[in-house]
Scaffold this active site. Structure first.
Site, PDB file in Angstrom:
ATOM      1  N   HIS A 282       0.810  -1.518  -0.459  1.00  0.00           N
ATOM      2  CA  HIS A 282       0.553   0.040  -0.094  1.00  0.00           C
ATOM      3  C   HIS A 282       0.705   1.313  -0.173  1.00  0.00           C
ATOM      4  O   HIS A 282       1.615   1.805   1.023  1.00  0.00           O
ATOM      5  CB  HIS A 282      -0.967   0.405   1.120  1.00  0.00           C
ATOM      6  CG  HIS A 282      -0.571  -0.040   2.747  1.00  0.00           C
ATOM      7  ND1 HIS A 282       0.186   0.917   3.495  1.00  0.00           N
ATOM      8  CD2 HIS A 282      -0.329  -1.160   3.241  1.00  0.00           C
ATOM      9  CE1 HIS A 282       0.404   1.176   4.460  1.00  0.00           C
ATOM     10  NE2 HIS A 282      -0.110  -0.265   4.651  1.00  0.00           N
ATOM     11  N   ASP A 294       5.705   0.543   6.642  1.00  0.00           N
ATOM     12  CA  ASP A 294       4.518   0.179   7.064  1.00  0.00           C
ATOM     13  C   ASP A 294       4.116   1.318   5.666  1.00  0.00           C
ATOM     14  O   ASP A 294       3.542   2.715   6.133  1.00  0.00           O
ATOM     15  CB  ASP A 294       4.216   0.256   8.137  1.00  0.00           C
ATOM     16  CG  ASP A 294       2.275   0.529   8.189  1.00  0.00           C
ATOM     17  OD1 ASP A 294       2.393  -0.149   6.769  1.00  0.00           O
ATOM     18  OD2 ASP A 294       2.060   0.886   9.089  1.00  0.00           O
ATOM     19  N   GLU A 328      -4.938   2.017   2.511  1.00  0.00           N
ATOM     20  CA  GLU A 328      -5.012   0.949   3.528  1.00  0.00           C
ATOM     21  C   GLU A 328      -5.123   1.249   4.842  1.00  0.00           C
ATOM     22  O   GLU A 328      -5.772   0.891   5.718  1.00  0.00           O
ATOM     23  CB  GLU A 328      -3.957  -0.331   3.224  1.00  0.00           C
ATOM     24  CG  GLU A 328      -3.907  -1.388   3.365  1.00  0.00           C
ATOM     25  CD  GLU A 328      -3.030  -1.301   5.519  1.00  0.00           C
ATOM     26  OE1 GLU A 328      -3.878  -2.476   5.924  1.00  0.00           O
ATOM     27  OE2 GLU A 328      -2.857   0.081   5.822  1.00  0.00           O
ATOM     28  N   GLU A 329      -4.656   2.835   5.387  1.00  0.00           N
ATOM     29  CA  GLU A 329      -4.384   2.413   6.783  1.00  0.00           C
ATOM     30  C   GLU A 329      -5.793   3.409   7.138  1.00  0.00           C
ATOM     31  O   GLU A 329      -5.751   2.779   8.329  1.00  0.00           O
ATOM     32  CB  GLU A 329      -3.331   3.710   7.346  1.00  0.00           C
ATOM     33  CG  GLU A 329      -1.826   3.329   6.800  1.00  0.00           C
ATOM     34  CD  GLU A 329      -1.134   2.466   7.616  1.00  0.00           C
ATOM     35  OE1 GLU A 329      -2.057   2.072   8.432  1.00  0.00           O
ATOM     36  OE2 GLU A 329      -0.157   1.839   7.207  1.00  0.00           O
ATOM     37  N   ASP A 356       3.252  -6.230   3.157  1.00  0.00           N
ATOM     38  CA  ASP A 356       3.268  -5.405   4.269  1.00  0.00           C
ATOM     39  C   ASP A 356       2.872  -5.548   5.401  1.00  0.00           C
ATOM     40  O   ASP A 356       2.287  -5.696   6.858  1.00  0.00           O
ATOM     41  CB  ASP A 356       1.764  -4.651   4.016  1.00  0.00           C
ATOM     42  CG  ASP A 356       1.038  -4.203   5.236  1.00  0.00           C
ATOM     43  OD1 ASP A 356       1.794  -3.073   5.851  1.00  0.00           O
ATOM     44  OD2 ASP A 356      -0.354  -3.998   5.094  1.00  0.00           O
ATOM     45  N   HIS A 426       3.526   2.913  13.192  1.00  0.00           N
ATOM     46  CA  HIS A 426       2.877   4.647  12.516  1.00  0.00           C
ATOM     47  C   HIS A 426       3.332   4.966  13.701  1.00  0.00           C
ATOM     48  O   HIS A 426       2.397   5.868  14.685  1.00  0.00           O
ATOM     49  CB  HIS A 426       0.925   3.629  13.586  1.00  0.00           C
ATOM     50  CG  HIS A 426       0.805   2.807  12.452  1.00  0.00           C
ATOM     51  ND1 HIS A 426      -0.883   1.749  12.960  1.00  0.00           N
ATOM     52  CD2 HIS A 426       1.114   2.100  11.397  1.00  0.00           C
ATOM     53  CE1 HIS A 426      -1.276   1.857  12.005  1.00  0.00           C
ATOM     54  NE2 HIS A 426      -0.644   1.678  10.955  1.00  0.00           N
TER      55      HIS A 426
END
Length: 470
Positions: A282, A294, A328-329, A356, A426
Site C-alpha cells: 500500500h 509501513d 489501506e491505513e 505489508d 505508525h
C-alpha cells in the site's frame, strides 16, 4: 514389453522432474543475485521516504507518490501502466498535540501523545478530567455510567510480550484503539487515551485508525495514543492518587473525501494472459514518520518483482501485475476498489501476494488457500532453504489482496522477521534509516521467486482457478 515401456516412462519422468528442479534452482539463484547486486528497491525507497515523506491518504504527498511510482513503472518497459481512480478519506492532524498529567493544582508532567487517525479534535482549550484506567471493554462496562461519565478513559492493555508472533500480540489489543472511543462514549466519557501498540518501552506515541461507527457527531469524543513510557507513568500515578487528572489538546479534522489512485502496471502473459498474478503493497502511510516500513518497503519490493523479471529477461506465461494500493491505513478503499473492478471485468486472479509487514529479513510466507494448493507450495519449500526461508504456514495474506479471495485461488503475505516491526509501526521513527538495504533486497527476491513458481506451474490443478466469487 509393456513393463519395459512403463519403466522407460518412469525414467523419463524422473529425468524431466530433475531437469525442472535444476532449472528452478538456477532461476531462483539468478533472482537473488540480481536483487542483491543490482537491485533498485532501496533507491526507490530512499526517494519515496526522503524526497516525498509520509503519504497520508488524500494528502499532497500521497499525490506525489502516485505520480512518482507511476513514472518509475513506466521506465521499466512494462506492457501497460495505468491509474485506477478511487475516492479516499481525507483526515488531517493539524498542529502538534499536547498533554500533561496533573497530580495537584499547578503540578504537571508533560507526556507524549498523538491523535488517532479519524479522531475528532478536542475543544479549542483542550480537555481536562479525572482518569479511569481499564484493561478491556468488560472492565469498562462493569464500571458503568456512574463511574465513567465526565472522565477520560485510559485503555492500558499492553501487547502480550510472551507471544513470539508479534502480529498476534498486536491483534490481541488493537480493538481498544479502534473501538475504544465508541465504547467509552456509551458511558459518558469525555475523551479516550490508549496505550500505544508497541512491545518496547519508549517515548514515541503510535497512531493508527479508530472508528466512531454510526455514533452521532455530538456524541463523539476525542481519542489519542500515549507512549508506552508515559502509559506506565500515568498508571503508576493513578495507583498513588485516583484523583489524578489528565489534560490533552488536539486539532485534527475529517474533511470531505477526495480522489486518489491505485497505481498499476503489468507484464502480459504469453501463454495464459487471462490468468493474473498480482503482487502489491500500500502506497499510503501515516504521517508521523515517512512510512518506510509501513508500507514503503512493500511498495518498492512489489515494483522490484516486475523489474527483476524484466532485467532477467523472463517471459512470464501468465500476466504479472503490480498494484500499489491507496488507503489501506484508514479505509481499505484501494483494495476494495481493485477487487470490485476485477470482479466486474470477470478477471481471473489465480494468485495474489502482498508485502505489508516491514522491510526486515524475510522468513517465509503465510497462505490463505485450500489444502490442495497449500500442499503444492510445500513442495517448493526446499527451493527456498538455501536462502533461510523456512516459514510456510496457513494464515492471513494481506488486507489489500484479501478482497480478491475466491474458493480456489491462493493469497499470500510475505512474512519478514517481525520482532522489531512494532517498534516503528505508525510512529515517528518509521523512517528510511530504520530499513536495512540487504534485508529489503532479500525480501524483494523472495517475493519474485514465489511469483516465478506460480507463473511457471500455476495453481494446483486439483483446484483449478475460477473467477472471483459473488
Amino acid at each position: 514389453m509393456r513393463l519395459i515401456r512403463a519403466q522407460i516412462f518412469l525414467v523419463l519422468l524422473l529425468v524431466s522432474l530433475q531437469a525442472k528442479a535444476q532449472t528452478d534452482e538456477a532461476t531462483i539463484r539468478n533472482i537473488y543475485t540480481a536483487s542483491l547486486t543490482n537491485g533498485n528497491s532501496y533507491e526507490w525507497l530512499d526517494y519515496l521516504s526522503n524526497q516525498i515523506g509520509g503519504r497520508l491518504s488524500g494528502s499532497y504527498n500521497a499525490e506525489r507518490a502516485v505520480k512518482y511510482t507511476k513514472e518509475e513503472l513506466e521506465k521499466l518497459g512494462l506492457t501497460k501502466v495505468w491509474l485506477q481512480p478511487v475516492m479516499v478519506p481525507k483526515w488531517v492532524r493539524g498542529a502538534k498535540e499536547y498533554a500533561y498529567i496533573e497530580t495537584a493544582e499547578g503540578t504537571t508532567t508533560t507526556v507524549n501523545i498523538c491523535a488517532l487517525g479519524g479522531s475528532i479534535a478536542t475543544p479549542s482549550l483542550g480537555v481536562k478530567a479525572s482518569v479511569i484506567e481499564v484493561q478491556n471493554f468488560e472492565e469498562l462496562a462493569a464500571l458503568g455510567t456512574e463511574n465513567v461519565k465526565g472522565k477520560i478513559v485510559f485503555y492500558n492493555r499492553p501487547m502480550q510480550a510472551d507471544l513470539i508472533q508479534t502480529f498476534q500480540a498486536y491483534g490481541g489489543c488493537v480493538n481498544q484503539r479502534y473501538k475504544g472511543a465508541v465504547e467509552a462514549a456509551k458511558y459518558g466519557a469525555v475523551g479516550v487515551i490508549v496505550r500505544s501498540m508497541n512491545l518496547r518501552l519508549d517515548d514515541l506515541p503510535h497512531t493508527g485508525s479508530m472508528t466512531y461507527d454510526d455514533l452521532p457527531n455530538d456524541k463523539r469524543i476525542p481519542s489519542a495514543a500515549i507512549s508506552t513510557n508515559d502509559a506506565e507513568l500515568l498508571s503508576s500515578m493513578l495507583k498513588l492518587d485516583t484523583d489524578t487528572k489528565f489534560y490533552f489538546r488536539q486539532h485534527c479534522k475529517q474533511l470531505k473525501d477526495v480522489q486518489s489512485y491505485n497505481v498499476i502496471g503489468e507484464i502480459k502473459g504469453n501463454e495464459f494472459p487471462d490468468e493474473i498474478i498480482t503482487v502489491g503493497g500500500h502506497l499510503d502511510s501515516w504521517d508521523l514518520g515517512d512510512g518506510s516500513h509501513d508500507d514503503g518497503a512493500g511498495v518498492v519490493q512489489s515494483m522490484e518483482v516486475l523489474r527483476l523479471m524484466k532485467v532477467l529477461n523472463m517471459k512470464p506465461k501468465r500476466t504479472i501485475r503490480v498494484v500499489l494500493f491507496m488507503n489501506e491505513e484508514n479505509g481499505l478503499r484501494g483494495g476494495k476498489k481493485y477487487a470490485a473492478e476485477a470482479k466486474a471485468k470477470g478477471e481471473n486472479h489465480i494468485f495474489a501476494l502482498e508485502s505489508d509487514a516491514g522491510g526486515f529479513t524475510p522468513r517465509g510466507f503465510s497462505f490463505d488457500c485450500n489444502d490442495a494448493n497449500f500442499n503444492q507450495v510445500l513442495a517448493w519449500k526446499p527451493l527456498f532453504k538455501p536462502y533461510l526461508i523456512h516459514y510456510f504456514e496457513k494464515g492471513g495474506s494481506g488486507a489489500d489482496v484479501g478482497p480478491l479471495k475466491s474458493n480456489t485461488n491462493v493469497l499470500a503475505g510475505l512474512r519478514p522477521d517481525s520482532q522489531r516491526y512494532f517498534d516503528h509501526h505508525h510512529a515517528s521513527n518509521d523512517t528510511f534509516d530504520a530499513v536495512n538495504k540487504r534485508e529489503l533486497e532479500l525480501g524483494a527476491a523472495t517475493m519474485t521467486a514465489l511469483v516465478y513458481l506460480y507463473d511457471t506451474y500455476g495453481v494446483n490443478p486439483i483446484a483449478s482457478p475460477t473467477k472471483l466469487k459473488d
